[in-house]
Design an enzyme around this catalytic site. Structure first.
Site, short mmCIF file in Angstrom:
data_model
loop_
_atom_site.label_atom_id
_atom_site.label_comp_id
_atom_site.label_asym_id
_atom_site.label_seq_id
_atom_site.Cartn_x
_atom_site.Cartn_y
_atom_site.Cartn_z
N GLU A 199 64.75 97.26 1.58
CA GLU A 199 64.76 95.97 2.24
C GLU A 199 63.97 94.94 1.45
O GLU A 199 63.03 95.26 0.72
CB GLU A 199 64.22 96.09 3.65
N CYS A 228 51.79 102.94 8.37
CA CYS A 228 52.88 102.23 7.67
C CYS A 228 54.22 102.92 7.84
O CYS A 228 54.33 104.14 7.70
CB CYS A 228 52.52 102.13 6.19
N CYS A 271 50.04 106.02 4.05
CA CYS A 271 49.07 105.35 4.90
C CYS A 271 49.51 105.57 6.35
O CYS A 271 50.70 105.46 6.65
CB CYS A 271 48.99 103.87 4.56
N CYS A 325 57.68 105.85 0.16
CA CYS A 325 56.37 105.73 -0.49
C CYS A 325 55.63 107.05 -0.33
O CYS A 325 55.70 107.69 0.71
CB CYS A 325 55.56 104.60 0.15
N CYS A 369 57.51 95.54 6.69
CA CYS A 369 57.39 96.77 5.92
C CYS A 369 58.10 98.02 6.41
O CYS A 369 57.55 98.78 7.19
CB CYS A 369 55.92 97.10 5.80
N CYS A 381 59.59 88.94 -0.55
CA CYS A 381 58.84 90.19 -0.49
C CYS A 381 59.78 91.31 -0.96
O CYS A 381 60.80 91.57 -0.36
CB CYS A 381 58.39 90.40 0.96
N1 SAH Z 1 52.08 99.74 -1.23
C1 SAH Z 1 51.54 98.45 -1.39
C2 SAH Z 1 52.54 97.34 -1.17
C3 SAH Z 1 53.46 97.48 0.02
S1 SAH Z 1 52.76 97.34 1.62
C4 SAH Z 1 50.32 98.25 -0.54
O1 SAH Z 1 50.07 99.09 0.30
O2 SAH Z 1 49.62 97.28 -0.76
C5 SAH Z 1 52.43 95.62 1.82
C6 SAH Z 1 51.37 95.33 2.87
O3 SAH Z 1 51.84 95.54 4.20
C7 SAH Z 1 50.15 96.24 2.72
O4 SAH Z 1 48.98 95.50 2.82
C8 SAH Z 1 50.34 97.18 3.88
O5 SAH Z 1 49.16 97.81 4.21
C9 SAH Z 1 50.87 96.26 4.93
N2 SAH Z 1 51.45 96.95 6.09
C10 SAH Z 1 52.03 98.16 6.14
N3 SAH Z 1 52.42 98.45 7.39
C11 SAH Z 1 52.07 97.38 8.15
C12 SAH Z 1 52.22 97.09 9.55
N4 SAH Z 1 52.79 97.93 10.38
N5 SAH Z 1 51.73 95.90 9.98
C13 SAH Z 1 51.17 95.02 9.13
N6 SAH Z 1 51.02 95.24 7.82
C14 SAH Z 1 51.47 96.41 7.34
FE1 SF4 Z 2 52.80 103.02 0.78
FE2 SF4 Z 2 52.80 101.70 3.09
FE3 SF4 Z 2 50.53 102.70 2.11
FE4 SF4 Z 2 51.66 100.59 0.90
S1 SF4 Z 2 50.83 100.64 2.99
S2 SF4 Z 2 50.83 102.46 -0.08
S3 SF4 Z 2 53.84 101.09 1.22
S4 SF4 Z 2 52.32 103.91 2.77
#
Ligand code: SAH
Ligand code: SF4
Length: 359
Positions: A96, A131, A128, A124, A345, A117
């Protein structure tokens, strides 16, 4: 792990690389420039359209190189709002891309610049806990053509020029370092898209050694670090990457980035109820950011179906921001756009795969 297409994707090549490949086909150097002009100037969708190339060359190109393989599956949102594009790649994988009309929180009030974006991987590996992108694990890296392709497709589908790119879609861009750098080179080049490096932001969950590698790159790419916790205790709980690269190591890599690039970085901080939204976390976050002269971007958590994490109440968000401001740090809170269309995301892909589409 990387998907290898039958033919070299034409959008994954730099001008010198294409020159080399064309000279192997016995072609003069200026032909490569003509091809790039068709690809990025005129946005040609096929070699057949490149009318100033000899027919035989067009055929040879067609045999050797593949075209953009992103098939738009679904678009959500309308013009002037956040729009989300779901693409199917050549191997069926879904990614996406989100087009954000303006991002004053990131680029200053009154900004009318559009930001895209972009995803860097399918899934991934970093897992995390909060996420959606990591929920089904890691599938593969995107090649440079699939990254550049997201930009070209989004401009065509959106009908507007895009001024900024953030690598904040699915995946960890610094874990796909070479392909992301190759794509950035193409997006930046005058023969390519021509986007300034300062208009491209790479976001990382904290791959300290790769941040140092990025610092060693000549381009002035911007860095955003997903901190989400101001202490190891909090980061350990929600971001497994912190066990590999704890805060001290991460912040020292950030120091190096700031020093070598002479640039301010941004800390992303998602506010999650009862996890990282205490006033102590705010004070510590402010202290860290001030020491590095970093900006702080707070984002109220966007709930993900199937995960128990919650967004704090507005009152708690305000209290957190007030505590942060008392430290003198430069902080803003991003009231999320596009929550209504599950723009955050990994969520659209998740929804479509639950409906039975390939993921
Ligand atoms: N992997 C990279 C880039 C992709 S995520 C990273 O983690 O930075 C981009 C941003 O979206 C990150 O700051 C991530 O922590 C945030 N993110 C992920 N899930 C989210 C959610 N459910 N609500 C808000 N931000 C979120
Ligand atoms: Fe991966 Fe989501 Fe963590 Fe970014 S925030 S490193 S996309 S698991």
């Amino acid at each position: 792990m990387s998907f290898v297409p039958d033919k070299t994707p034409i959008h994954s090549l730099t001008l010198p690389q294409l020159q080399e490949k064309l000279s192997a086909l016995g072609q003069p150097a200026y032909r490569a420039k003509q091809v790039m002009e068709w690809l990025y100037g005129k946005r040609a969708g096929a070699f057949a359209a490149m009318s100033n190339l000899p027919a035989a060359l067009r055929e040879a190109l067609d045999g050797a190189f593949g075209f953009d393989s992103l098939e738009p599956v679904r678009t959500l949102g309308a013009r002037d709002t956040t729009r989300k594009f779901l693409f199917r790649l050549a191997d069926g994988a879904l990614i996406e891309t989100v087009l954000i009309p303006a991002s004053p929180a990131l680029y200053g009030e009154g900004s009318d610049r559009r930001t895209l974006c972009i995803s860097s991987q399918v899934g991934c590996a970093y897992g995390c806990r909060f996420c959606a992108s990591g929920l089904n694990g890691f599938a593969r890296n995107l090649h440079a053509g699939e990254i550049v392709g997201q930009f070209l497709r989004a401009e065509t589908l959106g009908g507007e020029r895009i001024q900024n790119i953030v690598f904040m879609g699915m995946g960890e861009p610094l874990a796909n370092f070479d392909n992301v750098m190759q794509a950035i080179a193409i997006l930046n080049a005058p023969w390519g898209v021509g986007l300034g490096a300062r208009h491209m932001t790479v976001s990382t969950s904290g791959l300290a050694p790769r941040i140092r590698d990025l610092a060693a790159q000549p381009l002035q790419i911007r860095l955003a670090v997903s901190l989400h916790g101001a202490t190891d205790a909090v980061r350990d709980r929600i971001m497994p990457v912190n066990r590999k690269y704890p805060l001290a190591e991460l912040l020292s890599a950030c120091d190096e980035y700031v020093a070598r690039k002479n640039q301010r970085i941004t800390f992303e901080f998602i506010l999650i109820e009862e996890i990282n939204d205490s006033l102590e976390q705010a004070a510590e976050l402010g202290r860290i950011a001030r020491r590095l002269d970093a900006k702080i971007n707070c984002i109220p958590y966007n709930p993900v179906e199937g995960l128990a994490w919650k967004r704090p109440s507005l009152r708690r968000q305000d209290a957190f921001m007030a505590a942060l401001e008392r430290t003198g740090a430069d902080a803003t809170i991003r009231r999320e756009k596009g929550v209504d269309i599950e723009a955050a995301c990994g969520q659209l892909r998740l929804q479509v795969s639950r409906e039975g589409g390939a993921a």
